[in-house]
Write a protein that holds these residues in place. Structure first.
Motif, PDB file in Angstrom:
ATOM      1  N   PHE A   1       0.974   2.568  -2.603  1.00 50.63           N
ATOM      2  CA  PHE A   1      -0.540   2.620  -1.361  1.00 50.63           C
ATOM      3  C   PHE A   1       0.614   2.049  -0.641  1.00 50.63           C
ATOM      4  O   PHE A   1       0.328   2.672   0.523  1.00 50.63           O
ATOM      5  CB  PHE A   1      -1.478   1.530  -2.460  1.00 50.63           C
ATOM      6  CG  PHE A   1      -1.631   0.627  -0.600  1.00 50.63           C
ATOM      7  CD1 PHE A   1      -2.968   1.624  -0.076  1.00 50.63           C
ATOM      8  CD2 PHE A   1      -1.191  -0.135  -0.372  1.00 50.63           C
ATOM      9  CE1 PHE A   1      -3.423   0.979   1.130  1.00 50.63           C
ATOM     10  CE2 PHE A   1      -1.790  -0.595   1.024  1.00 50.63           C
ATOM     11  CZ  PHE A   1      -2.962  -0.294   1.764  1.00 50.63           C
ATOM     12  N   ILE A   2       2.409   1.296  -0.269  1.00 45.18           N
ATOM     13  CA  ILE A   2       2.530   1.008   0.439  1.00 45.18           C
ATOM     14  C   ILE A   2       3.514   2.166   0.602  1.00 45.18           C
ATOM     15  O   ILE A   2       3.316   2.870   2.310  1.00 45.18           O
ATOM     16  CB  ILE A   2       3.859   0.198   0.534  1.00 45.18           C
ATOM     17  CG1 ILE A   2       3.003  -1.227   0.348  1.00 45.18           C
ATOM     18  CG2 ILE A   2       4.190   0.341   1.718  1.00 45.18           C
ATOM     19  CD1 ILE A   2       3.829  -1.714  -0.470  1.00 45.18           C
TER      20      ILE A   2
ATOM     21  N   ASP B   1      -1.632  -7.870   3.716  1.00 46.25           N
ATOM     22  CA  ASP B   1      -1.558  -6.593   3.182  1.00 46.25           C
ATOM     23  C   ASP B   1      -0.473  -5.827   2.831  1.00 46.25           C
ATOM     24  O   ASP B   1       0.395  -6.657   2.678  1.00 46.25           O
ATOM     25  CB  ASP B   1      -2.341  -5.699   3.807  1.00 46.25           C
ATOM     26  CG  ASP B   1      -1.382  -4.757   5.257  1.00 46.25           C
ATOM     27  OD1 ASP B   1       0.037  -4.701   4.840  1.00 46.25           O
ATOM     28  OD2 ASP B   1      -1.860  -4.365   6.100  1.00 46.25           O
TER      29      ASP B   1
ATOM     30  N   ALA C   1       7.345  -4.757  14.351  1.00 49.88           N
ATOM     31  CA  ALA C   1       7.436  -3.822  13.418  1.00 49.88           C
ATOM     32  C   ALA C   1       5.967  -4.425  12.472  1.00 49.88           C
ATOM     33  O   ALA C   1       5.450  -3.889  12.084  1.00 49.88           O
ATOM     34  CB  ALA C   1       8.570  -4.721  12.559  1.00 49.88           C
TER      35      ALA C   1
ATOM     36  N   HIS D   1       2.446  -5.193   4.989  1.00 48.92           N
ATOM     37  CA  HIS D   1       3.669  -6.137   5.929  1.00 48.92           C
ATOM     38  C   HIS D   1       3.733  -7.176   4.937  1.00 48.92           C
ATOM     39  O   HIS D   1       5.295  -8.011   5.251  1.00 48.92           O
ATOM     40  CB  HIS D   1       2.444  -7.068   6.184  1.00 48.92           C
ATOM     41  CG  HIS D   1       1.336  -6.569   7.800  1.00 48.92           C
ATOM     42  ND1 HIS D   1      -0.113  -6.341   8.203  1.00 48.92           N
ATOM     43  CD2 HIS D   1       2.397  -5.528   8.165  1.00 48.92           C
ATOM     44  CE1 HIS D   1       0.288  -5.537   9.325  1.00 48.92           C
ATOM     45  NE2 HIS D   1       1.011  -5.170   9.302  1.00 48.92           N
TER      46      HIS D   1
ATOM     47  N   HIS E   1       9.027   9.356  -0.262  1.00 51.62           N
ATOM     48  CA  HIS E   1       9.481   7.624   0.308  1.00 51.62           C
ATOM     49  C   HIS E   1      11.029   7.772  -0.529  1.00 51.62           C
ATOM     50  O   HIS E   1      11.099   8.119  -1.853  1.00 51.62           O
ATOM     51  CB  HIS E   1       8.560   6.601   0.109  1.00 51.62           C
ATOM     52  CG  HIS E   1       9.705   5.039   0.084  1.00 51.62           C
ATOM     53  ND1 HIS E   1       9.389   4.042   1.088  1.00 51.62           N
ATOM     54  CD2 HIS E   1      10.122   4.004  -0.510  1.00 51.62           C
ATOM     55  CE1 HIS E   1      10.257   3.061   1.475  1.00 51.62           C
ATOM     56  NE2 HIS E   1      11.006   3.129  -0.259  1.00 51.62           N
TER      57      HIS E   1
ATOM     58  N   GLN F   1       0.306   0.286  -6.336  1.00 48.28           N
ATOM     59  CA  GLN F   1       0.727  -1.169  -4.876  1.00 48.28           C
ATOM     60  C   GLN F   1       1.919   0.130  -4.502  1.00 48.28           C
ATOM     61  O   GLN F   1       2.017  -0.405  -2.833  1.00 48.28           O
ATOM     62  CB  GLN F   1       1.491  -2.603  -5.214  1.00 48.28           C
ATOM     63  CG  GLN F   1       1.707  -2.941  -4.579  1.00 48.28           C
ATOM     64  CD  GLN F   1       1.476  -5.027  -4.129  1.00 48.28           C
ATOM     65  OE1 GLN F   1       0.005  -5.154  -4.309  1.00 48.28           O
ATOM     66  NE2 GLN F   1       2.303  -5.361  -4.270  1.00 48.28           N
TER      67      GLN F   1
ATOM     68  N   HIS G   1      -5.669  -6.739  -0.943  1.00 51.68           N
ATOM     69  CA  HIS G   1      -4.470  -6.777  -0.582  1.00 51.68           C
ATOM     70  C   HIS G   1      -3.783  -6.557  -2.208  1.00 51.68           C
ATOM     71  O   HIS G   1      -2.703  -6.537  -1.761  1.00 51.68           O
ATOM     72  CB  HIS G   1      -4.271  -8.090   0.714  1.00 51.68           C
ATOM     73  CG  HIS G   1      -4.970  -7.183   1.472  1.00 51.68           C
ATOM     74  ND1 HIS G   1      -5.079  -5.822   2.204  1.00 51.68           N
ATOM     75  CD2 HIS G   1      -5.082  -7.946   2.376  1.00 51.68           C
ATOM     76  CE1 HIS G   1      -5.595  -6.083   3.658  1.00 51.68           C
ATOM     77  NE2 HIS G   1      -6.111  -6.590   3.670  1.00 51.68           N
TER      78      HIS G   1
ATOM     79  N   GLY H   1       1.875   0.664  10.973  1.00 50.42           N
ATOM     80  CA  GLY H   1       2.624  -0.376  11.041  1.00 50.42           C
ATOM     81  C   GLY H   1       2.930  -0.621  10.425  1.00 50.42           C
ATOM     82  O   GLY H   1       3.183   0.351   8.927  1.00 50.42           O
ATOM     83  N   GLY H   2       3.621  -1.706   9.444  1.00 49.73           N
ATOM     84  CA  GLY H   2       4.465  -2.616   8.154  1.00 49.73           C
ATOM     85  C   GLY H   2       5.784  -1.722   8.236  1.00 49.73           C
ATOM     86  O   GLY H   2       5.782  -2.173   6.972  1.00 49.73           O
ATOM     87  N   THR H   3       6.062  -0.820   8.554  1.00 47.67           N
ATOM     88  CA  THR H   3       7.541  -0.494   8.905  1.00 47.67           C
ATOM     89  C   THR H   3       8.011  -0.490   9.738  1.00 47.67           C
ATOM     90  O   THR H   3       8.100  -1.254  11.363  1.00 47.67           O
ATOM     91  CB  THR H   3       7.563   1.156   9.117  1.00 47.67           C
ATOM     92  OG1 THR H   3       6.506   2.088   9.915  1.00 47.67           O
ATOM     93  CG2 THR H   3       7.171   2.044   7.781  1.00 47.67           C
ATOM     94  N   LEU H   4       9.886  -0.460  10.012  1.00 51.50           N
ATOM     95  CA  LEU H   4      10.964  -0.546  10.682  1.00 51.50           C
ATOM     96  C   LEU H   4      11.244   0.430  11.785  1.00 51.50           C
ATOM     97  O   LEU H   4      11.329   1.545  11.862  1.00 51.50           O
ATOM     98  CB  LEU H   4      11.342  -1.446  10.619  1.00 51.50           C
ATOM     99  CG  LEU H   4      11.701  -3.039  10.212  1.00 51.50           C
ATOM    100  CD1 LEU H   4      12.980  -3.780   9.619  1.00 51.50           C
ATOM    101  CD2 LEU H   4      11.308  -3.787  11.803  1.00 51.50           C
TER     102      LEU H   4
ATOM    103  N   LEU I   1       7.244  -5.970   3.941  1.00 51.11           N
ATOM    104  CA  LEU I   1       7.805  -6.044   4.764  1.00 51.11           C
ATOM    105  C   LEU I   1       8.918  -7.779   5.450  1.00 51.11           C
ATOM    106  O   LEU I   1       9.766  -7.514   5.948  1.00 51.11           O
ATOM    107  CB  LEU I   1       7.539  -5.763   6.012  1.00 51.11           C
ATOM    108  CG  LEU I   1       7.475  -6.036   8.481  1.00 51.11           C
ATOM    109  CD1 LEU I   1       9.599  -4.682   8.183  1.00 51.11           C
ATOM    110  CD2 LEU I   1       6.837  -5.288   8.965  1.00 51.11           C
TER     111      LEU I   1
ATOM    112  N   ARG J   1      -5.506  -1.123   4.101  1.00 51.80           N
ATOM    113  CA  ARG J   1      -4.236  -1.620   5.895  1.00 51.80           C
ATOM    114  C   ARG J   1      -5.208  -2.744   6.077  1.00 51.80           C
ATOM    115  O   ARG J   1      -6.156  -2.532   6.115  1.00 51.80           O
ATOM    116  CB  ARG J   1      -3.104  -0.833   6.667  1.00 51.80           C
ATOM    117  CG  ARG J   1      -2.101  -0.517   5.232  1.00 51.80           C
ATOM    118  CD  ARG J   1      -0.986  -0.986   5.123  1.00 51.80           C
ATOM    119  NE  ARG J   1      -0.266  -1.999   5.624  1.00 51.80           N
ATOM    120  CZ  ARG J   1       1.191  -1.590   6.113  1.00 51.80           C
ATOM    121  NH1 ARG J   1       1.408  -0.677   7.050  1.00 51.80           N
ATOM    122  NH2 ARG J   1       1.397  -3.470   7.412  1.00 51.80           N
ATOM    123  N   ASN J   2      -4.361  -4.130   6.521  1.00 53.78           N
ATOM    124  CA  ASN J   2      -5.469  -5.045   7.519  1.00 53.78           C
ATOM    125  C   ASN J   2      -6.271  -4.310   8.444  1.00 53.78           C
ATOM    126  O   ASN J   2      -5.071  -3.495   9.143  1.00 53.78           O
ATOM    127  CB  ASN J   2      -4.394  -6.104   8.466  1.00 53.78           C
ATOM    128  CG  ASN J   2      -4.511  -8.232   7.659  1.00 53.78           C
ATOM    129  OD1 ASN J   2      -5.478  -7.358   6.723  1.00 53.78           O
ATOM    130  ND2 ASN J   2      -3.555  -7.713   7.204  1.00 53.78           N
TER     131      ASN J   2
END
Lengths: 289, 289
Positions: A278-279, B160, B117, B163, A241, A275, A187, A286-289, B166, A37-38
């Motif tokens: 990876f996500i 990334d 988020a 993100h 997931h 990809q 990325h 991060g990256g989830t709501l 999202l 991730r970033n």
């Protein structure tokens, strides 16, 4: 060709720990994807390898020789970094001459051919280039450096799809020609997944995975079908997931697939995409709501 | 909701022609992909629409009202641009307050939810953000602007994969909720191809294609198999691209597929991927060896 071995590497910035006790090997003659991730510390790791910054603890050796000591092996490595490390007022062609002074194996003919192929004007000053062409200059210098280990940090930032495709072809062609070790930190994962032999995923200061792409993808599978049947299949399994689409459910699951059970429940089995996997594996941060 | 109509638009910078006699319509309530090679004039077109720069000739109207005249309809549009247009010394939360002053429909609750988020710290100064987070601030402001037309110029630069995923979900969810018109100008084409309804491709100062994604993809097909058989199939057809892999050949072809002939020659037919088709259609300009 060269192997990079990393043992017990630690790095913090002030109170923020970035890398904790990292053990890693980049074997010679392989193409690696360095993913994360970033802000997870990919650039920190690459800057530690090339001694642009210094570790708090741990060792890095190239072919058994520690970097930073006598007989420093760093000249075997060329690292394209996100930050430009040369005078920005230079013109592109001057940068090639300047690099050739430091890297005796610099391949000027290759640099000139790539300059034409990417449609880059060699008379332009580096500071006047767009984001895409600033990346292109750096990847041309790296591809032409003649080093045994080529490290690319965000090589395709701002590149259009045609230029990205050309870059991937050039990496493969150089690799076929010289058998160099290649590390790609990017990325844009899905479109390099066929290029990579091995993948290293950094997450939460440590190495989440370091193995062949096939090995990683075989440890998971995707299953989809009517929601009730998929839920039955998932029972007792480690689910990475799930995603709902109307009356359908698709899921990514750890472990081997049970083809017989999937057939009986009328479910579709698929290999995950790199990809997407990876996500799912890194979305805690991060990256989830 | 709003429709943008463009007629006879021309723009040159000095002697360099960028856009020649462009006619285009962005219909209300659709998601558009604006595609083109680096430097082809996508940002110029967007900056002309939002009147940040001025055309040499031609008209742009929103719902029939010309931009730049009386009753200027530009408040219906919010354009996230590559260049930051606000004081870089501002903190993220200040930028939200500042934008709300100009855009009365700015949705602060949405901005705050997205800030959490994406893992963005609202106390950070904009100039201190990484490339990825600088993009994230701009896309949060655009998604929260409350405008009827949302234009994103390179929204995922430096983001990334988590993100990016999202962001795509948030675009779809806002679109489902409000039915706004969305324009996505990006180089990362394949992963947005399922999001897009229509695609506009700029090439060589003009519009190469402006149609539905399905319509464009149906005008081409991919064929692969043993080289000799594929060559037989290609005879007399308009071939867009070929690629050799050992004894196999794969080709992208204009026009409808002949399933019968393909079966007889033992060839595999496939629908092209949007990003690959884009590369093949635009590779005359740079990006080839």
């Amino acid at each position: 060709m060269a192997t990079i071995a990393i043992h017990g590497l630690c790095k913090s910035y002030g109170k923020t720990e970035v890398l904790r006790d990292i053990d890693l090997t980049f074997e010679e003659g392989r193409i690696y994807g360095l993913l994360g991730r970033n802000g997870v510390g990919k650039s920190t790791l690459l800057n530690l390898i090339t001694r642009r910054i210094f570790p708090d603890r741990g060792e890095i050796a190239v072919d058994g020789v520690p970097v930073g000591g006598p007989g420093d092996p760093l000249r075997k490595i060329y690292c394209m970094s996100e930050a430009a490390l040369y005078p920005e007022n230079m013109r592109v062609a001057e940068l090639y001459r300047w690099t050739a002074d430091f890297y005796p194996h610099f391949d000027r003919a290759r640099a000139d051919r790539l300059t034409a192929a990417f449609g880059l004007d060699p008379k332009k000053r580096i500071k006047s280039l767009s984001t895409g062409y600033a990346s292109i200059v750096k990847l041309i210098v790296t591809l032409s450096s003649g080093a045994e280990v080529l490290i690319f940090d965000e090589p395709v930032l701002g590149l259009d799809a045609g230029h990205r495709s050309l870059f991937y072809k050039e990496v493969l062609s150089l690799y076929g020609e010289k058998g160099c070790t290649v590390v790609l930190s990017t990325h844009i994962i899905e479109e390099i997944s066929d290029l990579l032999e091995s993948v290293i995923i950094l997450e939460d200061c440590r190495v989440l995975a370091s193995e062949s792409v096939d090995g990683l993808l075989e440890r998971y599978h995707c299953v989809s079908g009517a929601e009730g049947e998929v839920m039955g299949y998932l029972s007792g399994r480690e689910v990475v997931h799930t995603e709902r689409m109307g009356p359908y459910l698709s899921a990514t699951v750890a472990g081997p697939a049970d083809r017989e059970q999937a057939d009986r429940l009328n479910l579709t089995l698929m290999r995950p995409k790199l990809q997407d996997l990876f996500i799912h594996l890194t979305q805690g941060k991060g990256g989830t709501l």
